[in-house]
Enzyme design. Structure first.
Site, PDB file in Angstrom:
ATOM      1  N   LYS A  80       7.478  41.303 -30.534  1.00  0.00           N
ATOM      2  CA  LYS A  80       7.693  39.975 -31.359  1.00  0.00           C
ATOM      3  C   LYS A  80       8.941  39.481 -30.977  1.00  0.00           C
ATOM      4  O   LYS A  80       9.846  40.149 -30.483  1.00  0.00           O
ATOM      5  CB  LYS A  80       7.586  40.359 -33.003  1.00  0.00           C
TER       6      LYS A  80
HETATM    7  N1  GLU Z   1       1.553  35.339 -33.718  1.00  0.00           N
HETATM    8  C1  GLU Z   1       0.242  35.851 -33.685  1.00  0.00           C
HETATM    9  C2  GLU Z   1      -0.048  37.166 -34.740  1.00  0.00           C
HETATM   10  O1  GLU Z   1       0.962  37.445 -35.335  1.00  0.00           O
HETATM   11  C3  GLU Z   1      -0.492  35.971 -32.406  1.00  0.00           C
HETATM   12  C4  GLU Z   1       0.111  37.048 -31.551  1.00  0.00           C
HETATM   13  C5  GLU Z   1      -0.509  37.052 -29.931  1.00  0.00           C
HETATM   14  O2  GLU Z   1      -1.339  36.250 -29.805  1.00  0.00           O
HETATM   15  O3  GLU Z   1      -0.002  37.640 -29.155  1.00  0.00           O
HETATM   16  O4  GLU Z   1      -0.644  37.687 -34.290  1.00  0.00           O
END
Ligand code: GLU
Length: 440
Positions: A126
């Site tokens: 993240k």
């Molecule tokens: N931000 C989204 C999540 O929390 C998508 C993450 C992604 O597609 O890598 O799942």
């Protein structure tokens, strides 16, 4: 036009916008607490437990941005890779004033569990910048995004770590990330990021995917409960990319959407909201907010009233820790489908469980986004793109299979779905760690 260096005015140090970490309850404590519980139930090897309790890599960067008035402000940025045991790290990037290292660590770990629970070959990561982008111009956001990308680029890569959209980021931001990496690399590298616009290697169906995945698991849950979709009322907190599509798709499946809210407040109509009119008003509002809806057929409610309104299904699709010990006993919904990451505190979870509320946990309920990110990455790598029906069908197959797996496992283990989903995920990651061994 970008100011030249001589035009740049530097603000006095005291005004630099490097905010203190948020004093809110720590999401990392929630994540470690639930991991410890799952590890105990699984009898997990203490060494593997210790590995999973810490991220593999944490990068903190400083992101100077020249604003349109010529001033320079410096923002804190983060990229955390929690685990690469099951594959390249994967996870979104958010722009929000509350972003801090512990939050990013927690969200990275949740990505590890999310990818494991739906069985896609990724670990978790993240990233984010501690910034309020809502008042910034597109040019400012572009400069910030490109500089941040360059700062975290040493740890990114299509086989290393692949970012995606999250809170306050979108396909345009992903386009700037892909373009920055491609320009610096002297080659087209769209597979560095997912959630891109379709015109540059994005996937059909990606934008709606998180909301669609949430709607699919809601449908599966109601089926398990023997409830008809047409007799189900739904409230959605958060009317952004997740909540607005979840609402629209659930309505098309027959549910009645009675309440929605965002940072500007909420709208309530027990007979069902006119989502088409609401969407038009949101599109016309300068900040894309529900405050733009001025018709008289709704009651105005606040976010707290939305969470506690009389509905069958509540979908918290905003930010973390919205359902807490101080409001969990007033929630009237029988079912909660977590569109957001970490919307429920551990204390609130215990209260909901004692009251018999069924919670479909975030790592399953909002996995639709990363599932279609995976499908986008696969399409990019093979340079062959699919029709939207094909993408939606694959998403549906994965979500339905994963829901049933978690449901069956939780039943067999006699644990709530949250603990069941996490146990399944941790077990899969632990297995990968064991297979690979501890290098060297
Ligand atoms: N931000 C989204 C999540 O929390 C998508 C993450 C992604 O597609 O890598 O799942």
């Amino acid at each position: 036009m970008k100011p030249t260096m001589t035009q740049v005015q530097t603000r006095p140090a005291a005004e630099l916008l490097v905010a203190e970490p948020s004093p809110k309850q720590d999401l990392w404590d929630t994540v470690v607490g639930t991991l410890d519980e799952a590890a105990a139930r699984l009898n997990l090897d203490p060494g593997i437990h210790a590995i999973l309790r810490e991220p593999e890599r944490e990068l903190i960067v400083s992101v100077p941005v020249v604003h349109d008035d010529g001033s320079i402000r410096v923002y804190k940025g983060y990229r955390v890779q929690h685990s690469s045991a099951r594959g390249p790290c994967k996870g979104g990037i958010r722009y929000h004033p509350d972003v801090n290292l512990n939050e990013v660590k927690a969200l990275a770990a949740m990505m590890t569990w999310k990818c494991a629970v739906v069985g896609i070959p990724y670990g978790g990561a993240k990233g984010g910048i501690q910034v309020d982008p809502t008042g910034m111009s597109q040019r400012e956001i572009e400069r910030m995004t490109r500089r941040f990308t360059a700062m975290i680029l040493p740890i990114l890569g299509p086989k290393r770590d692949i970012p995606a959209p999250d809170v306050n980021t979108n396909p345009q931001v992903m386009a700037w990330i892909a373009d920055t990496v491609s320009m610096l690399g002297g080659a087209a590298i769209p597979e560095i990021v997912t959630g891109k616009p379709i015109n540059m290697g994005g996937s059909r169906g990606r934008k709606e995917a998180t909301g669609r995945g949430g709607a699919i698991v809601t449908g599966e849950l109601l089926k398990q409960m023997g409830r008809a979709l047409t007799e189900t009322s739904v409230a959605v907190q958060g009317y952004g990319n997740v909540g607005s599509y979840a609402a629209r798709i659930l309505r098309s499946m027959g549910c009645k959407i009675v309440a929605v809210s965002d940072v500007s407040g909420g709208l309530y109509n027990p007979h069902g909201l006119d989502l088409d009119a609401i969407d038009r008003a949101v599109a016309d509002h300068p900040k894309r907010l529900l405050a733009g809806y001025t018709a008289g057929d709704v009651d105005r409610i606040n976010n707290e009233e939305l969470l506690t309104c009389d509905v069958d299904v509540l979908i918290p699709a905003a930010l973390e820790h919205q359902i807490r010990a101080d409001n969990a006993d007033r929630i009237r919904a029988r079912y909660i489908v977590e569109g957001a990451n970490g919307p429920t505190t551990r204390e609130a979870d215990a209260i909901l469980e004692s009251r018999g509320v069924v919670v479909v946990p975030d790592i399953l309920a909002n996995a639709g986004g990363v599932v279609v990110s995976y499908l986008e990455w696969v399409q990019d790598l093979q340079n062959f793109f699919w029709e939207e029906e094909e993408v939606n069908q694959q998403l549906s197959n994965i979500m339905v299979r994963s829901f049933r797996e978690v449901w069956g496992y939780a039943e067999a283990q006699e644990v709530p779905m949250r603990l069941g989903a996490l146990m399944l995920a941790v077990d899969k990651v632990a297995e990968a760690v064991r297979s690979r061994g501890i290098w060297p």
